[in-house]
Design an enzyme around this catalytic site. Structure first.
Site, PDB file in Angstrom:
ATOM      1  N   GLU A  93    -116.112  55.281 -36.023  1.00 24.14           N
ATOM      2  CA  GLU A  93    -115.376  55.883 -37.130  1.00 24.14           C
ATOM      3  C   GLU A  93    -115.665  55.134 -38.433  1.00 24.14           C
ATOM      4  OE1 GLU A  93    -111.357  56.045 -35.616  1.00 24.14           O
ATOM      5  OE2 GLU A  93    -111.971  57.244 -33.885  1.00 24.14           O
ATOM      6  N   HIS A 216    -108.025  56.059 -38.791  1.00 26.22           N
ATOM      7  CA  HIS A 216    -108.866  56.645 -37.745  1.00 26.22           C
ATOM      8  C   HIS A 216    -109.613  57.857 -38.312  1.00 26.22           C
ATOM      9  CE1 HIS A 216    -107.524  54.608 -33.960  1.00 26.22           C
ATOM     10  NE2 HIS A 216    -106.484  54.295 -34.727  1.00 26.22           N
ATOM     11  N   GLU A 291    -105.514  59.902 -39.843  1.00 20.53           N
ATOM     12  CA  GLU A 291    -106.776  60.414 -39.315  1.00 20.53           C
ATOM     13  C   GLU A 291    -107.563  61.060 -40.454  1.00 20.53           C
ATOM     14  OE1 GLU A 291    -108.313  60.808 -36.295  1.00 20.53           O
ATOM     15  OE2 GLU A 291    -106.872  59.878 -34.916  1.00 20.53           O
TER      16      GLU A 291
END
Length: 332
Positions: A93, A216, A291
């Site tokens: 990521e 994330h 996210e």
């Protein structure tokens, strides 16, 4: 505390540190490429040198392969409550550590009144890359590597560090060493996780952290605890207030829609996450898993480099909105 320069990112030394690519200057006025770990560490050293009254380097210890796990503390005024940000716990990521460095730069250098107010209202503890071994491996060997690099079994490598925290670890653990979400042999079995929790418990004054953020990708959402159950936490209304404020602020610049809600409802039920640990075991009141966007399946984690600045800018906006909301809740 041991100081880390890029020259000792591993116990054996690193050729990338000795002979860095030309872009190692990484003065971060462009954010047009994804840097290596050594380039991030070199840039962190330059930040400490440029802002010695504000930026302090720290490390939480060494990874399984011996790399230092480094962070920056930004403190503009004494006596402030704290925010803790961990990033790149999953190696592939890359956008998370890029956003993290952009945030640091803006906190230090921006003259925007909203950013200045946000920066100076908190002490900032930031770890751009937690999973240092996996991050290096994803740059050098396997772009989509997710886990750590410690042995999981005689035939498998890697533990999912975000399934290894001690809070409710056993509830929904994955016992398959070949799985990408293998939880490890026991909770906090991994040095990266154990040293993170020890650092927070032993080096940051108890009760001072009011906000914990885990960065994330690539679900494009702002998620609250819990991950292990769909039952909302007691202060869910406050958590959702902060999450919605983050999402609304992030939307304004490029109209990017971030979903909000309980992690276990929007994604899937898992246990042993850092956010559940921070909220459930440490009692940090505002805990969010942010996210970031991806590029869509099947290569959703390989966000093009031309998107780095766009995502970074809207996430900076999100932080501004979220921290205003937390102030409304009287935590800071």
């Amino acid at each position: 505390m041991e100081y880390a320069s890029p020259m000792n990112c591993t116990l054996a030394g690193c050729l990338r540190c000795l002979f860095p690519r030309k872009k190692v200057t990484y003065r971060l006025h462009d954010w047009t490429f994804y840097p290596t770990l050594c380039e991030i560490y070199s840039w962190m050293d330059s930040i400490i040198e440029e802002y010695p009254q504000i930026a302090t380097g720290f490390n939480i210890g060494r990874s399984y392969e011996g790399r230092l796990i480094r962070g920056l503390k930004l403190s503009f005024k004494p006596g402030k409550k704290a925010i803790f940000i961990e990033s790149n716990i999953h190696a592939r990521e890359w956008i998370t550590s890029a956003v993290c460095t952009y945030l640091i730069m803006k906190l230090l250098s921006s003259r925007n009144p909203e950013i200045r107010e946000m920066a100076e209202s908190l002490d900032w503890w930031i770890i751009p890359v937690l999973n240092v071994d996996g991050f290096v491996y994803s740059h050098e060997k396997e772009r989509l590597w997710r886990k750590s690099r410690s042995p999981a079994s005689p035939n498998n490598i890697g533990i999912d560090l975000n399934r290894n925290f001690s809070y409710k670890w056993e509830l929904r653990k994955c016992a398959d060493p070949s799985s990408n979400i293998y939880s490890g042999p026991y909770s906090e079995s991994e040095p990266e996780v154990k040293q993170l929790t020890n650092f927070i418990e032993n080096n940051i004054p108890e009760g001072s952290i009011k906000i914990y953020i885990a960065l994330h990708a690539a679900a494009q959402a702002v998620l609250t605890p819990w991950a292990h159950t769909k039952t909302p936490p007691r202060n869910y209304s406050q958590l959702l207030h902060a999450a919605n404020a983050f999402a609304r602020a992030s939307y304004r610049r490029y109209r990017t829609v971030y979903r909000c809600g309980i992690l276990g409802n929007i994604l899937k039920l898992v246990s042993g996450t850092s956010t559940d640990w921070a909220h459930g075991k440490k009692g940090i009141p505002i805990v969010l898993c942010v996210e970031l966007p991806g590029r869509g399946r099947p290569r959703r984690f390989e966000l093009p480099e031309e998107m780095i600045l766009r995502v970074s800018a809207e996430i900076l906006d999100g932080f501004i909105g979220m921290i205003k909301a937390v102030k409304e809740l009287d935590y800071i």
